[in-house]
Design a protein around this motif. Sequence first.
Motif, PDB file in Angstrom:
ATOM      1  N   GLU A 147       0.810  -1.226   0.000  1.00 22.77           N
ATOM      2  CA  GLU A 147       0.000   0.000   0.000  1.00 22.77           C
ATOM      3  C   GLU A 147       0.839   1.271   0.000  1.00 22.77           C
ATOM      4  O   GLU A 147       0.326   2.358  -0.270  1.00 22.77           O
ATOM      5  CB  GLU A 147      -0.983   0.012   1.176  1.00 22.77           C
ATOM      6  N   CYS A 148       2.122   1.139   0.250  1.00 21.85           N
ATOM      7  CA  CYS A 148       3.014   2.309   0.226  1.00 21.85           C
ATOM      8  C   CYS A 148       3.087   2.919  -1.161  1.00 21.85           C
ATOM      9  O   CYS A 148       3.262   4.135  -1.299  1.00 21.85           O
ATOM     10  CB  CYS A 148       4.406   1.922   0.724  1.00 21.85           C
ATOM     11  N   ASP A 149       2.940   2.107  -2.189  1.00 21.12           N
ATOM     12  CA  ASP A 149       2.938   2.635  -3.559  1.00 21.12           C
ATOM     13  C   ASP A 149       1.774   3.607  -3.735  1.00 21.12           C
ATOM     14  O   ASP A 149       1.959   4.729  -4.207  1.00 21.12           O
ATOM     15  CB  ASP A 149       2.831   1.485  -4.562  1.00 21.12           C
ATOM     16  N   ASP A 150       0.579   3.190  -3.328  1.00 23.23           N
ATOM     17  CA  ASP A 150      -0.589   4.075  -3.422  1.00 23.23           C
ATOM     18  C   ASP A 150      -0.416   5.309  -2.540  1.00 23.23           C
ATOM     19  O   ASP A 150      -0.829   6.399  -2.914  1.00 23.23           O
ATOM     20  CB  ASP A 150      -1.869   3.342  -3.026  1.00 23.23           C
ATOM     21  N   ALA A 151       0.178   5.130  -1.375  1.00 28.23           N
ATOM     22  CA  ALA A 151       0.360   6.259  -0.459  1.00 28.23           C
ATOM     23  C   ALA A 151       1.266   7.324  -1.081  1.00 28.23           C
ATOM     24  O   ALA A 151       0.939   8.515  -1.058  1.00 28.23           O
ATOM     25  CB  ALA A 151       0.939   5.779   0.878  1.00 28.23           C
ATOM     26  N   VAL A 152       2.384   6.914  -1.668  1.00 26.59           N
ATOM     27  CA  VAL A 152       3.305   7.872  -2.288  1.00 26.59           C
ATOM     28  C   VAL A 152       2.639   8.542  -3.485  1.00 26.59           C
ATOM     29  O   VAL A 152       2.726   9.760  -3.660  1.00 26.59           O
ATOM     30  CB  VAL A 152       4.639   7.198  -2.688  1.00 26.59           C
ATOM     31  N   ARG A 153       1.948   7.753  -4.302  1.00 31.86           N
ATOM     32  CA  ARG A 153       1.246   8.322  -5.464  1.00 31.86           C
ATOM     33  C   ARG A 153       0.165   9.305  -5.010  1.00 31.86           C
ATOM     34  O   ARG A 153      -0.029  10.362  -5.613  1.00 31.86           O
ATOM     35  CB  ARG A 153       0.650   7.213  -6.318  1.00 31.86           C
ATOM     36  N   SER A 154      -0.508   8.985  -3.923  1.00 38.31           N
ATOM     37  CA  SER A 154      -1.540   9.869  -3.381  1.00 38.31           C
ATOM     38  C   SER A 154      -0.934  11.163  -2.850  1.00 38.31           C
ATOM     39  O   SER A 154      -1.474  12.252  -3.080  1.00 38.31           O
ATOM     40  CB  SER A 154      -2.302   9.144  -2.268  1.00 38.31           C
ATOM     41  N   HIS A 155       0.189  11.053  -2.138  1.00 36.46           N
ATOM     42  CA  HIS A 155       0.890  12.261  -1.654  1.00 36.46           C
ATOM     43  C   HIS A 155       1.220  13.173  -2.831  1.00 36.46           C
ATOM     44  O   HIS A 155       0.999  14.377  -2.783  1.00 36.46           O
ATOM     45  CB  HIS A 155       2.203  11.914  -0.937  1.00 36.46           C
ATOM     46  N   PHE A 156       1.756  12.578  -3.889  1.00 37.04           N
ATOM     47  CA  PHE A 156       2.160  13.371  -5.052  1.00 37.04           C
ATOM     48  C   PHE A 156       0.945  14.065  -5.675  1.00 37.04           C
ATOM     49  O   PHE A 156       0.992  15.264  -5.975  1.00 37.04           O
ATOM     50  CB  PHE A 156       2.868  12.487  -6.085  1.00 37.04           C
ATOM     51  N   ARG A 157      -0.128  13.307  -5.877  1.00 39.17           N
ATOM     52  CA  ARG A 157      -1.338  13.898  -6.473  1.00 39.17           C
ATOM     53  C   ARG A 157      -1.889  15.041  -5.625  1.00 39.17           C
ATOM     54  O   ARG A 157      -2.232  16.096  -6.149  1.00 39.17           O
ATOM     55  CB  ARG A 157      -2.417  12.830  -6.665  1.00 39.17           C
ATOM     56  N   ARG A 158      -1.972  14.824  -4.316  1.00 39.11           N
ATOM     57  CA  ARG A 158      -2.505  15.872  -3.431  1.00 39.11           C
ATOM     58  C   ARG A 158      -1.674  17.145  -3.491  1.00 39.11           C
ATOM     59  O   ARG A 158      -2.209  18.239  -3.494  1.00 39.11           O
ATOM     60  CB  ARG A 158      -2.557  15.380  -1.984  1.00 39.11           C
ATOM     61  N   MET A 159      -0.384  16.976  -3.532  1.00 41.53           N
ATOM     62  CA  MET A 159       0.489  18.142  -3.478  1.00 41.53           C
ATOM     63  C   MET A 159       0.628  18.848  -4.823  1.00 41.53           C
ATOM     64  O   MET A 159       0.818  20.053  -4.864  1.00 41.53           O
ATOM     65  CB  MET A 159       1.864  17.747  -2.944  1.00 41.53           C
ATOM     66  N   PHE A 160       0.514  18.101  -5.922  1.00 38.21           N
ATOM     67  CA  PHE A 160       0.805  18.703  -7.225  1.00 38.21           C
ATOM     68  C   PHE A 160      -0.364  18.712  -8.194  1.00 38.21           C
ATOM     69  O   PHE A 160      -0.211  19.151  -9.323  1.00 38.21           O
ATOM     70  CB  PHE A 160       2.013  18.009  -7.856  1.00 38.21           C
ATOM     71  N   GLU A 161      -1.523  18.275  -7.754  1.00 43.09           N
ATOM     72  CA  GLU A 161      -2.689  18.272  -8.638  1.00 43.09           C
ATOM     73  C   GLU A 161      -2.984  19.672  -9.172  1.00 43.09           C
ATOM     74  O   GLU A 161      -3.220  19.863 -10.355  1.00 43.09           O
ATOM     75  CB  GLU A 161      -3.899  17.724  -7.893  1.00 43.09           C
ATOM     76  N   ALA A 162      -2.947  20.684  -8.325  1.00 41.99           N
ATOM     77  CA  ALA A 162      -3.221  22.060  -8.752  1.00 41.99           C
ATOM     78  C   ALA A 162      -2.157  22.532  -9.731  1.00 41.99           C
ATOM     79  O   ALA A 162      -2.461  23.223 -10.699  1.00 41.99           O
ATOM     80  CB  ALA A 162      -3.282  22.994  -7.549  1.00 41.99           C
ATOM     81  N   VAL A 163      -0.906  22.135  -9.517  1.00 45.01           N
ATOM     82  CA  VAL A 163       0.176  22.527 -10.421  1.00 45.01           C
ATOM     83  C   VAL A 163      -0.055  21.918 -11.797  1.00 45.01           C
ATOM     84  O   VAL A 163       0.058  22.580 -12.820  1.00 45.01           O
ATOM     85  CB  VAL A 163       1.559  22.099  -9.860  1.00 45.01           C
ATOM     86  N   GLU A 164      -0.416  20.612 -11.837  1.00 44.29           N
ATOM     87  CA  GLU A 164      -0.682  19.950 -13.110  1.00 44.29           C
ATOM     88  C   GLU A 164      -1.874  20.585 -13.805  1.00 44.29           C
ATOM     89  O   GLU A 164      -1.860  20.799 -15.006  1.00 44.29           O
ATOM     90  CB  GLU A 164      -0.924  18.453 -12.889  1.00 44.29           C
ATOM     91  N   THR A 165      -2.915  20.908 -13.068  1.00 44.83           N
ATOM     92  CA  THR A 165      -4.099  21.550 -13.637  1.00 44.83           C
ATOM     93  C   THR A 165      -3.740  22.919 -14.191  1.00 44.83           C
ATOM     94  O   THR A 165      -4.133  23.275 -15.302  1.00 44.83           O
ATOM     95  CB  THR A 165      -5.213  21.674 -12.566  1.00 44.83           C
ATOM     96  N   ASP A 166      -2.989  23.707 -13.442  1.00 43.07           N
ATOM     97  CA  ASP A 166      -2.578  25.034 -13.898  1.00 43.07           C
ATOM     98  C   ASP A 166      -1.717  24.939 -15.155  1.00 43.07           C
ATOM     99  O   ASP A 166      -1.885  25.708 -16.086  1.00 43.07           O
ATOM    100  CB  ASP A 166      -1.797  25.775 -12.808  1.00 43.07           C
ATOM    101  N   THR A 167      -0.814  23.973 -15.194  1.00 44.42           N
ATOM    102  CA  THR A 167       0.057  23.798 -16.356  1.00 44.42           C
ATOM    103  C   THR A 167      -0.773  23.426 -17.575  1.00 44.42           C
ATOM    104  O   THR A 167      -0.602  23.963 -18.653  1.00 44.42           O
ATOM    105  CB  THR A 167       1.124  22.707 -16.076  1.00 44.42           C
ATOM    106  N   HIS A 168      -1.717  22.503 -17.383  1.00 41.56           N
ATOM    107  CA  HIS A 168      -2.582  22.068 -18.485  1.00 41.56           C
ATOM    108  C   HIS A 168      -3.443  23.236 -18.951  1.00 41.56           C
ATOM    109  O   HIS A 168      -3.634  23.420 -20.142  1.00 41.56           O
ATOM    110  CB  HIS A 168      -3.435  20.881 -18.041  1.00 41.56           C
TER     111      HIS A 168
END
Length: 173
Positions: A147-168
Motif C-alpha cells: 500500500e506504500c505505492d498508493d500512499a506515495v502516489r496519493s501524496h504526489f497527487r494531493r500536493m501537485f494536482e493544482a500545479v498539473e491543472t494550472d500547467t494544463h
Amino acid sequence: MVGNDGVFGASQALDDKVSLNLVTVQIAGKASVMAADRLRALASELPDFKALLIKYEQFFLAQVQQTAACNAVHDIDARTCKWLSRMHDLVGPDLLLTQEFVARMMGVRRTSVTTVAGALQGAGLISYSRGRLHIVDIERIRKRACECDDAVRSHFRRMFEAVETDTHKDRCV
C-alpha cells in the motif's frame, strides 16, 4: 526517488546549508544542474517557484518517511513491486540495471532480488536479462505492490494536482 518530476538539493540551496546526503543515480538519463546561488536568486525573484520547490521538498520527505516504514514492515516482493512502480512513473518501462544494483537500492541481498525477479518474470510481469529489465504489466505490478505505492502516489497527487491543472490550463489557452 527523484526523477523527471522533481528536484534534489533545493532546500539546502535555499537555506545555504550543506547537504549531508549521498545521491546515487539509478538510471542513466538527462538532468539539469543549477548553481545554488542561482537557484536562491531565482527563488527570491519568483515566489511561485520558491513555493513549488518547498512543496516538492515536503513531498520528498513524505516519500522518505513512507519508504522507511515500508522497509520495516513489508516483504521484499511487495517492496520490489512498489519500487518498480515508482521507477515506471519516473523513467518508463525499460530499466538498465543489474540485480546487484537493485539489491543495493533496496537494502537487501542480491539473492533476494534474483528470487523476486524470477517470480515476477515467471508471472509475466517483467522480462529481465543481463541488466535489462522491462516492465511488461505495470497494472499487475501495482496490484502486487504494498500500500506504500498508493500512499506515495496519493501524496504526489494531493500536493501537485493544482500545479498539473494550472500547467494544463496554460497549454489550452
